[in-house]
Design an enzyme around this catalytic site. Sequence first.
Site, PDB file in Angstrom:
ATOM      1  N   GLN A  84     -22.401  -8.987  -2.157  1.00 20.34           N
ATOM      2  CA  GLN A  84     -21.621  -7.781  -2.470  1.00 20.34           C
ATOM      3  C   GLN A  84     -21.218  -7.799  -3.940  1.00 20.34           C
ATOM      4  O   GLN A  84     -20.411  -8.645  -4.355  1.00 20.34           O
ATOM      5  CB  GLN A  84     -20.366  -7.730  -1.595  1.00 20.34           C
ATOM      6  N   SER A  90     -16.626  -6.144  -7.165  1.00 17.71           N
ATOM      7  CA  SER A  90     -15.533  -6.527  -8.078  1.00 17.71           C
ATOM      8  C   SER A  90     -16.046  -6.982  -9.429  1.00 17.71           C
ATOM      9  O   SER A  90     -17.119  -7.574  -9.540  1.00 17.71           O
ATOM     10  CB  SER A  90     -14.706  -7.647  -7.459  1.00 17.71           C
ATOM     11  N   GLU A 120     -15.171  -2.767   6.210  1.00 18.35           N
ATOM     12  CA  GLU A 120     -14.895  -4.161   5.840  1.00 18.35           C
ATOM     13  C   GLU A 120     -13.553  -4.601   6.409  1.00 18.35           C
ATOM     14  O   GLU A 120     -13.409  -5.697   6.923  1.00 18.35           O
ATOM     15  CB  GLU A 120     -14.900  -4.280   4.311  1.00 18.35           C
ATOM     16  N   GLU A 140      -0.975  -6.899  -0.620  1.00 20.85           N
ATOM     17  CA  GLU A 140      -0.003  -5.994  -1.261  1.00 20.85           C
ATOM     18  C   GLU A 140      -0.546  -4.562  -1.219  1.00 20.85           C
ATOM     19  O   GLU A 140       0.193  -3.613  -0.941  1.00 20.85           O
ATOM     20  CB  GLU A 140       0.250  -6.404  -2.724  1.00 20.85           C
TER      21      GLU A 140
HETATM   22  C1  LIG Z   1     -12.562 -15.620  -1.900  1.00 22.34           C
HETATM   23  C2  LIG Z   1     -12.866 -14.245  -2.397  1.00 22.34           C
HETATM   24  C3  LIG Z   1     -14.094 -13.687  -2.129  1.00 22.34           C
HETATM   25  C4  LIG Z   1     -14.424 -12.423  -2.622  1.00 22.34           C
HETATM   26  N1  LIG Z   1     -15.679 -11.954  -2.396  1.00 22.34           N
HETATM   27  C5  LIG Z   1     -16.073 -10.813  -3.000  1.00 22.34           C
HETATM   28  C6  LIG Z   1     -17.438 -10.385  -2.929  1.00 22.34           C
HETATM   29  O1  LIG Z   1     -18.290 -11.027  -2.297  1.00 22.34           O
HETATM   30  N2  LIG Z   1     -17.794  -9.267  -3.583  1.00 22.34           N
HETATM   31  C7  LIG Z   1     -16.905  -8.515  -4.285  1.00 22.34           C
HETATM   32  O2  LIG Z   1     -17.295  -7.488  -4.822  1.00 22.34           O
HETATM   33  N3  LIG Z   1     -15.603  -8.885  -4.378  1.00 22.34           N
HETATM   34  C8  LIG Z   1     -15.174 -10.027  -3.767  1.00 22.34           C
HETATM   35  N4  LIG Z   1     -13.863 -10.450  -3.882  1.00 22.34           N
HETATM   36  C9  LIG Z   1     -12.953  -9.681  -4.730  1.00 22.34           C
HETATM   37  C10 LIG Z   1     -11.769  -9.065  -4.003  1.00 22.34           C
HETATM   38  O3  LIG Z   1     -12.146  -7.898  -3.336  1.00 22.34           O
HETATM   39  C11 LIG Z   1     -10.698  -8.824  -5.089  1.00 22.34           C
HETATM   40  O4  LIG Z   1     -10.269 -10.101  -5.522  1.00 22.34           O
HETATM   41  C12 LIG Z   1      -9.522  -8.049  -4.569  1.00 22.34           C
HETATM   42  O5  LIG Z   1      -9.895  -6.708  -4.330  1.00 22.34           O
HETATM   43  C13 LIG Z   1      -8.327  -8.099  -5.543  1.00 22.34           C
HETATM   44  O6  LIG Z   1      -8.707  -7.721  -6.833  1.00 22.34           O
HETATM   45  P1  LIG Z   1      -8.385  -8.632  -8.112  1.00 22.34           P
HETATM   46  O7  LIG Z   1      -8.805 -10.040  -7.800  1.00 22.34           O
HETATM   47  O8  LIG Z   1      -8.984  -7.949  -9.297  1.00 22.34           O
HETATM   48  O9  LIG Z   1      -6.805  -8.639  -8.262  1.00 22.34           O
HETATM   49  P2  LIG Z   1      -5.908  -7.507  -8.917  1.00 22.34           P
HETATM   50  O10 LIG Z   1      -6.315  -6.177  -8.397  1.00 22.34           O
HETATM   51  O11 LIG Z   1      -5.859  -7.723 -10.391  1.00 22.34           O
HETATM   52  O12 LIG Z   1      -4.519  -7.864  -8.280  1.00 22.34           O
HETATM   53  C14 LIG Z   1      -3.649  -8.868  -8.789  1.00 22.34           C
HETATM   54  C15 LIG Z   1      -2.336  -8.781  -8.021  1.00 22.34           C
HETATM   55  O13 LIG Z   1      -1.745  -7.484  -8.175  1.00 22.34           O
HETATM   56  C16 LIG Z   1      -1.527  -6.874  -6.920  1.00 22.34           C
HETATM   57  N5  LIG Z   1      -1.775  -5.432  -6.973  1.00 22.34           N
HETATM   58  C17 LIG Z   1      -2.846  -4.806  -7.549  1.00 22.34           C
HETATM   59  N6  LIG Z   1      -2.741  -3.461  -7.375  1.00 22.34           N
HETATM   60  C18 LIG Z   1      -1.610  -3.248  -6.664  1.00 22.34           C
HETATM   61  C19 LIG Z   1      -0.961  -2.073  -6.158  1.00 22.34           C
HETATM   62  N7  LIG Z   1      -1.502  -0.861  -6.318  1.00 22.34           N
HETATM   63  N8  LIG Z   1       0.197  -2.249  -5.497  1.00 22.34           N
HETATM   64  C20 LIG Z   1       0.735  -3.486  -5.303  1.00 22.34           C
HETATM   65  N9  LIG Z   1       0.188  -4.618  -5.753  1.00 22.34           N
HETATM   66  C21 LIG Z   1      -0.978  -4.502  -6.417  1.00 22.34           C
HETATM   67  C22 LIG Z   1      -2.554  -7.531  -5.996  1.00 22.34           C
HETATM   68  O14 LIG Z   1      -2.191  -7.459  -4.668  1.00 22.34           O
HETATM   69  C23 LIG Z   1      -2.542  -8.965  -6.506  1.00 22.34           C
HETATM   70  O15 LIG Z   1      -1.478  -9.701  -5.984  1.00 22.34           O
HETATM   71  C24 LIG Z   1     -13.482 -11.690  -3.378  1.00 22.34           C
HETATM   72  C25 LIG Z   1     -12.219 -12.245  -3.636  1.00 22.34           C
HETATM   73  C26 LIG Z   1     -11.913 -13.506  -3.169  1.00 22.34           C
HETATM   74  C27 LIG Z   1     -10.559 -14.089  -3.493  1.00 22.34           C
END
Ligand SMILES: Cc1cc2nc3c(=O)[nH]c(=O)nc-3n(C[C@H](O)[C@H](O)[C@H](O)COP(=O)(O)OP(=O)(O)OC[C@H]3O[C@@H](n4cnc5c(N)ncnc54)[C@H](O)[C@@H]3O)c2cc1C
Length: 392
Positions: A126, A129, A244, A377
């Site tokens: 996938q 991100s 998902e 969150e």
């Molecule tokens: C183990 C793992 C596997 C993954 N596998 C995949 C994959 O195979 N393919 C893929 O495409 N993605 C994958 N992901 C990505 C995953 O979907 C993202 O990590 C997730 O959507 C959070 O985005 P971010 O890491 O950019 O954090 P951010 O969006 O930067 O968030 C950082 C913090 O801010 C908070 N936050 C952000 N926006 C808001 C809001 N509107 N209100 C309140 N709080 C908020 C979040 O909850 C978090 O605590 C994976 C992630 C992990 C950890």
Amino acid sequence: MKLQLSEEDAAFREEMRTFFTTQIPQDIRDTVTARRELSKDQIVRSMQAMNAAGIAVPNWPVEWGGKDWTPLQRHIWHEEMQLAGVMPPLAFNASMVGPVIAAFGSQELKERFLPKTANLDIWWSQGFSEPDAGSDLASLRTTAVREGDEYVVNGQKTWTTLGQYGDWIFTLVRTDPTVKKQAGISFLLIDMTSPGLTVRPIELIDGGHEVNEVFFDNVRVPVENLVGEENKGWDYAKFLLGNERVGVAPVGSTKRTLAQAKEYAKTAGAGGTSLLDDPLLAAQIAELENDLLALELTALRVVANSADGKPHPASSVLKLQGTVLQQAVTELWVDIAGPNALATGAGEGSDVPELARTATPNYLNYRKASIYGGSNEVQRQIIAGTILGLRG
Ligand SMILES: Cc1cc2nc3c(=O)[nH]c(=O)nc-3n(C[C@H](O)[C@H](O)[C@H](O)COP(=O)(O)OP(=O)(O)OC[C@H]3O[C@@H](n4cnc5c(N)ncnc54)[C@H](O)[C@@H]3O)c2cc1C
């Protein structure tokens, strides 16, 4: 709501239980039950055994291998496989890209990809991100510029789970930078052996290698690998993300892991005494059992109310509470294992029971559950807005 299964559904449950406990190779179920990491080969064999029996992709349209099951039957199928220690079919294939290709892909794409996707002959990754585009996914910056019959893709994806095994990656790419950010995104399928595509591992806190970064440096992709229409990718992504979230409340496997913890606790005290005599621990276990039961009933209510295969908005509740409980049980395991939880590096010949040795890596690994599939969150925001009507 009726909680008693009908005779027909009870027979269906029995059929699933028999299949999962007798037809999935024992080494795979032992690995899952011991909470060890499955190898690629084990994941492939497990899904292929289900596909051979016609039950790997019940959520797909029937003409592509789906089943005309009720939502409750699908729930029973999912729960029984988890209780039996069977890994669900690879989500990237079965619940993410497969349904998108089936719903929005051309006939040519369906024929080319769906049978191989159902049988895990193609392992999908996938590629959604990116750095700075996780929760705010529409901010993604990877571009695809059309040149004749090809798109030229440049950019970076991150957190690509099991990308080291990937044959193909389904991506969201920016095809029109001049419009509102959601309006300029397309859904593109990319062969991971394409020149210019690099997969780089990310090292995890539990020592494992589960996620990766994927880089695209002038990767050329034939235009026929576009799913649906150019610039409509955001609609397909929303469809995919709704699916998902439905599968991420692993009630069955959390129940199994909690039952194992309780069993282990019976003789884990000093001199083989029972830790369950400790009223605090006993109360903690009872609370978790009650919370799991409540979640299971909620899941059944969601299943009973989901219409025409569309994800119910309460899927956010399942994702949130499912992962909260999953994490609580991995923490309980560390408490029960006590000092043995430190023996993570001990090998096969160790006196420390395997379930105690895997307690800490599992605890650390499952911190991820509240982030992936949409962070908890963000789920709380969705619940507040769409279910409780609390718009800020
Ligand atoms: C183990 C793992 C596997 C993954 N596998 C995949 C994959 O195979 N393919 C893929 O495409 N993605 C994958 N992901 C990505 C995953 O979907 C993202 O990590 C997730 O959507 C959070 O985005 P971010 O890491 O950019 O954090 P951010 O969006 O930067 O968030 C950082 C913090 O801010 C908070 N936050 C952000 N926006 C808001 C809001 N509107 N209100 C309140 N709080 C908020 C979040 O909850 C978090 O605590 C994976 C992630 C992990 C950890």
